[in-house]
Design a protein around this motif. Structure first.
Motif, PDB file in Angstrom:
ATOM      1  N   ALA A 294       0.843  -1.200   0.000  1.00 60.17           N
ATOM      2  CA  ALA A 294       0.000   0.000   0.000  1.00 60.17           C
ATOM      3  C   ALA A 294       0.876   1.246   0.000  1.00 60.17           C
ATOM      4  O   ALA A 294       1.826   1.361   0.777  1.00 60.17           O
ATOM      5  CB  ALA A 294      -0.907   0.000   1.224  1.00 60.17           C
TER       6      ALA A 294
ATOM      7  N   LYS B  21      -2.290   3.834   2.879  1.00 58.70           N
ATOM      8  CA  LYS B  21      -2.621   2.610   3.621  1.00 58.70           C
ATOM      9  C   LYS B  21      -4.049   2.546   4.133  1.00 58.70           C
ATOM     10  O   LYS B  21      -4.653   3.565   4.468  1.00 58.70           O
ATOM     11  CB  LYS B  21      -1.687   2.474   4.829  1.00 58.70           C
ATOM     12  CG  LYS B  21      -0.232   2.670   4.458  1.00 58.70           C
ATOM     13  CD  LYS B  21       0.603   1.515   4.823  1.00 58.70           C
ATOM     14  CE  LYS B  21       2.054   1.709   4.458  1.00 58.70           C
ATOM     15  NZ  LYS B  21       2.517   0.688   3.530  1.00 58.70           N
TER      16      LYS B  21
ATOM     17  N   ARG C 244     -15.476  -5.928   6.648  1.00 58.43           N
ATOM     18  CA  ARG C 244     -14.198  -5.310   6.278  1.00 58.43           C
ATOM     19  C   ARG C 244     -14.424  -4.109   5.360  1.00 58.43           C
ATOM     20  O   ARG C 244     -13.824  -3.990   4.283  1.00 58.43           O
ATOM     21  CB  ARG C 244     -13.249  -6.331   5.624  1.00 58.43           C
ATOM     22  CG  ARG C 244     -12.803  -7.421   6.599  1.00 58.43           C
ATOM     23  CD  ARG C 244     -11.784  -8.353   5.965  1.00 58.43           C
ATOM     24  NE  ARG C 244     -11.668  -9.599   6.691  1.00 58.43           N
ATOM     25  CZ  ARG C 244     -10.774  -9.848   7.663  1.00 58.43           C
ATOM     26  NH1 ARG C 244      -9.895  -8.956   7.987  1.00 58.43           N
ATOM     27  NH2 ARG C 244     -10.757 -11.022   8.269  1.00 58.43           N
TER      28      ARG C 244
ATOM     29  N   SER D   1      -1.491 -12.407   3.229  1.00 60.77           N
ATOM     30  CA  SER D   1      -2.935 -12.636   3.279  1.00 60.77           C
ATOM     31  C   SER D   1      -3.615 -12.025   2.051  1.00 60.77           C
ATOM     32  O   SER D   1      -4.643 -12.510   1.596  1.00 60.77           O
ATOM     33  CB  SER D   1      -3.555 -12.100   4.571  1.00 60.77           C
ATOM     34  OG  SER D   1      -3.547 -10.702   4.575  1.00 60.77           O
TER      35      SER D   1
ATOM     36  N   SER E 206      -9.809 -10.843   3.377  1.00 58.66           N
ATOM     37  CA  SER E 206      -8.731  -9.974   3.884  1.00 58.66           C
ATOM     38  C   SER E 206      -8.862  -8.672   3.110  1.00 58.66           C
ATOM     39  O   SER E 206      -8.867  -8.692   1.873  1.00 58.66           O
ATOM     40  CB  SER E 206      -7.378 -10.626   3.608  1.00 58.66           C
ATOM     41  OG  SER E 206      -6.340  -9.683   3.753  1.00 58.66           O
ATOM     42  N   GLY E 207      -8.976  -7.542   3.827  1.00 58.48           N
ATOM     43  CA  GLY E 207      -9.256  -6.270   3.152  1.00 58.48           C
ATOM     44  C   GLY E 207      -8.334  -6.017   1.969  1.00 58.48           C
ATOM     45  O   GLY E 207      -8.776  -5.807   0.836  1.00 58.48           O
ATOM     46  N   SER E 208      -7.018  -6.083   2.225  1.00 59.38           N
ATOM     47  CA  SER E 208      -6.072  -5.723   1.174  1.00 59.38           C
ATOM     48  C   SER E 208      -6.095  -6.707  -0.005  1.00 59.38           C
ATOM     49  O   SER E 208      -5.577  -6.386  -1.078  1.00 59.38           O
ATOM     50  CB  SER E 208      -4.650  -5.629   1.755  1.00 59.38           C
ATOM     51  OG  SER E 208      -4.328  -6.817   2.431  1.00 59.38           O
TER      52      SER E 208
ATOM     53  N   SER F  76      -2.904  -7.861  11.432  1.00 60.32           N
ATOM     54  CA  SER F  76      -3.656  -6.684  10.998  1.00 60.32           C
ATOM     55  C   SER F  76      -5.149  -6.793  11.297  1.00 60.32           C
ATOM     56  O   SER F  76      -5.776  -5.778  11.622  1.00 60.32           O
ATOM     57  CB  SER F  76      -3.396  -6.392   9.521  1.00 60.32           C
ATOM     58  OG  SER F  76      -3.452  -7.564   8.787  1.00 60.32           O
ATOM     59  N   THR F  77      -5.727  -8.010  11.233  1.00 52.46           N
ATOM     60  CA  THR F  77      -7.179  -8.116  11.499  1.00 52.46           C
ATOM     61  C   THR F  77      -7.490  -7.567  12.887  1.00 52.46           C
ATOM     62  O   THR F  77      -8.421  -6.777  13.068  1.00 52.46           O
ATOM     63  CB  THR F  77      -7.651  -9.581  11.369  1.00 52.46           C
ATOM     64  OG1 THR F  77      -7.471  -9.977  10.006  1.00 52.46           O
ATOM     65  CG2 THR F  77      -9.122  -9.738  11.738  1.00 52.46           C
TER      66      THR F  77
ATOM     67  N   HIS G 110      -6.716  -3.617  13.118  1.00 48.94           N
ATOM     68  CA  HIS G 110      -7.763  -2.714  12.603  1.00 48.94           C
ATOM     69  C   HIS G 110      -8.780  -2.370  13.695  1.00 48.94           C
ATOM     70  O   HIS G 110      -9.315  -1.269  13.719  1.00 48.94           O
ATOM     71  CB  HIS G 110      -8.503  -3.359  11.430  1.00 48.94           C
ATOM     72  CG  HIS G 110      -7.670  -3.491  10.189  1.00 48.94           C
ATOM     73  ND1 HIS G 110      -7.149  -2.413   9.521  1.00 48.94           N
ATOM     74  CD2 HIS G 110      -7.253  -4.587   9.493  1.00 48.94           C
ATOM     75  CE1 HIS G 110      -6.458  -2.831   8.465  1.00 48.94           C
ATOM     76  NE2 HIS G 110      -6.500  -4.142   8.437  1.00 48.94           N
TER      77      HIS G 110
ATOM     78  N   MET H 109       0.081   6.290   9.638  1.00 51.71           N
ATOM     79  CA  MET H 109      -0.499   5.018  10.101  1.00 51.71           C
ATOM     80  C   MET H 109       0.227   4.528  11.349  1.00 51.71           C
ATOM     81  O   MET H 109      -0.403   4.083  12.315  1.00 51.71           O
ATOM     82  CB  MET H 109      -0.443   3.951   9.008  1.00 51.71           C
ATOM     83  CG  MET H 109      -1.049   2.628   9.465  1.00 51.71           C
ATOM     84  SD  MET H 109      -0.930   1.313   8.237  1.00 51.71           S
ATOM     85  CE  MET H 109       0.792   0.889   8.338  1.00 51.71           C
TER      86      MET H 109
ATOM     87  N   ASP I 257       4.579  -1.670   6.586  1.00 54.70           N
ATOM     88  CA  ASP I 257       3.267  -2.213   6.949  1.00 54.70           C
ATOM     89  C   ASP I 257       3.262  -2.616   8.423  1.00 54.70           C
ATOM     90  O   ASP I 257       4.055  -2.112   9.198  1.00 54.70           O
ATOM     91  CB  ASP I 257       2.905  -3.373   6.021  1.00 54.70           C
ATOM     92  CG  ASP I 257       2.312  -2.865   4.701  1.00 54.70           C
ATOM     93  OD1 ASP I 257       1.967  -1.674   4.630  1.00 54.70           O
ATOM     94  OD2 ASP I 257       2.194  -3.670   3.762  1.00 54.70           O
ATOM     95  N   ALA I 258       2.416  -3.577   8.777  1.00 60.67           N
ATOM     96  CA  ALA I 258       2.283  -3.965  10.185  1.00 60.67           C
ATOM     97  C   ALA I 258       3.385  -4.957  10.555  1.00 60.67           C
ATOM     98  O   ALA I 258       3.145  -6.135  10.839  1.00 60.67           O
ATOM     99  CB  ALA I 258       0.902  -4.556  10.421  1.00 60.67           C
TER     100      ALA I 258
HETATM  101  O1  PMV Z   1      -5.750  -6.576   4.624  1.00 57.57           O
HETATM  102  P1  PMV Z   1      -5.197  -6.605   5.994  1.00 57.57           P
HETATM  103  O2  PMV Z   1      -6.261  -6.835   7.041  1.00 57.57           O
HETATM  104  O3  PMV Z   1      -4.040  -7.574   6.121  1.00 57.57           O
HETATM  105  O4  PMV Z   1      -4.623  -5.137   6.360  1.00 57.57           O
HETATM  106  C1  PMV Z   1      -3.547  -4.546   5.686  1.00 57.57           C
HETATM  107  C2  PMV Z   1      -2.977  -3.441   6.495  1.00 57.57           C
HETATM  108  C3  PMV Z   1      -1.701  -2.819   5.963  1.00 57.57           C
HETATM  109  O5  PMV Z   1      -0.915  -3.753   5.273  1.00 57.57           O
HETATM  110  C4  PMV Z   1      -0.883  -2.307   7.150  1.00 57.57           C
HETATM  111  C5  PMV Z   1      -1.996  -1.607   5.074  1.00 57.57           C
HETATM  112  C6  PMV Z   1      -2.519  -1.913   3.692  1.00 57.57           C
HETATM  113  O6  PMV Z   1      -3.262  -1.070   3.165  1.00 57.57           O
HETATM  114  O7  PMV Z   1      -2.149  -2.948   3.094  1.00 57.57           O
END
Ligand code: PMV
Length: 324
Positions: free
Chosen positions: A15, A18, A28, A108, A140-142, A192-193, A196, A242, A282-283
């Protein structure tokens, strides 16, 4: 259905603006829109086989059985696909990454994009890319961004129907390189889940979310005009924002290690010296160094000499997820 099998491949993404925090955790639905680059050269390959003779869903990741929570998350995603297809058949899922786990690459995203494509194809569903993006988002959002190749924007939307990604520019638009400096292989404590769900405990999250349209506009324009200095400054600011939210959440999320900060400072110095490079994180503690192709070899060499960098991965703008 007696048996349906399909395989798919998807790349992770990094991202540039982000996604952090959800308006609706179940669906999500993100608190803010985001922009990413699909990372070519890194990929997840997944095969889904629906099989009536199985007592329940089975999963292997890189040849081994995964943690229980990974199986539950995959099964829940298969349930979404089964619901759409009107079937109840258990599935065998085999997933392989060509990049090491826990290196700060959002596996993910590629995992759920590949699972969405392979699962829907195996269930004989025919969904368009927008529908696939929405469905992947629920896993998974991303992952909704990894359905597409190149430069991608995820529109936050208000409902399930309008929260999906769309391509901004194809991979060949701008050959940026992502050099991923791995400084730790340890798995993060809070994924990340869960992360968030903590975003709104930070006083800074509302300011960050309110300002996101400005950052998205600057990033989008910089990408479309291949304007590296503007891109570098907004990408670093967005990553810092972030992490400021993460630091000030309850409990505080501190993903950085001392070497993370050393790398951030090194990248800033190199840019001041004329190299087209910027960082985003990222995280996790690992640092993504985005650079122009012209300067990638020099940046790679410098990163290779930094103590604390235990591995270096190189990615280029990649293509969309596809059934194979
Ligand atoms: O999709 P998730 O829940 O793994 O969240 C992704 C969170 C970040 O990688 C930190 C930021 C992003 O936009 O990918």
């Amino acid at each position: 259905m007696a048996k349906g099998t399909a395989s798919a491949v998807a790349s992770p993404n990094i991202a540039l603006i982000k996604y952090w925090g959800n308006r609706d955790h179940e669906l999500r639905l993100p608190s803010n829109g985001s922009i990413s680059l699909t990372l070519g050269g890194l990929e997840t390959r997944t095969t889904v086989s629906f099989d009536e003779t199985l007592p329940s869903d089975r999963l292997t990741v890189d040849g081994s059985p995964p943690t229980n929570s990974a199986l539950v998350r995959v099964s829940e995603h298969l349930d979404r696909i089964r619901h759409l297809a009107g079937i109840h058949t258990p599935a065998q899922v085999e997933s392989r990454n060509n990049f090491p786990a826990g290196v700060g690459v959002a596996s993910s995203a590629s995992a759920f994009a590949a699972l969405t494509l392979a699962g829907t194809a195996a269930a004989d569903l025919s969904l368009n890319p927008k529908e696939l993006s929405r469905l992947a988002r629920l896993g998974s959002g991303s992952a909704c961004r990894s359905i597409f190749g190149g430069y991608v924007e995820w529109y936050a939307g208000e409902t399930h129907a309008d929260s999906h990604a769309e391509p901004l520019a194809p991979p060949e638009h701008w050959d940026l390189i992502d050099l991923i400096a791995v400084i730790s292989r340890e798995h993060k404590g809070i994924g990340s889940t869960q992360g968030h769900t903590l975003a709104d405990t930070s006083l800074l999250q509302s300011a960050r979310v309110t300002d996101t349209p400005r950052r998205l506009n600057i990033c989008r324009e910089a990408l479309l005009h291949c304007d590296f200095p503007t891109l570098a400054s907004i990408v670093e600011q967005d990553s810092n924002l972030m992490h400021a939210v993460m630091f000030t959440s309850t409990p505080a999320l501190i993903y950085w290690a001392p070497t993370t900060i050393e790398l951030m400072q090194a990248v800033t110095t190199w840019r001041a010296e004329g190299l087209e490079v910027c960082y985003t994180i990222d995280a996790g503690p690992n640092v993504h160094c985005l650079c122009t192709k012209q300067h990638a070899d020099q940046v790679e060499e410098r990163l290779g000499h930094l103590p604390g960098v235990i591995d270096l991965l190189r990615a280029h703008p990649g293509g969309p997820a596809s059934v194979i």
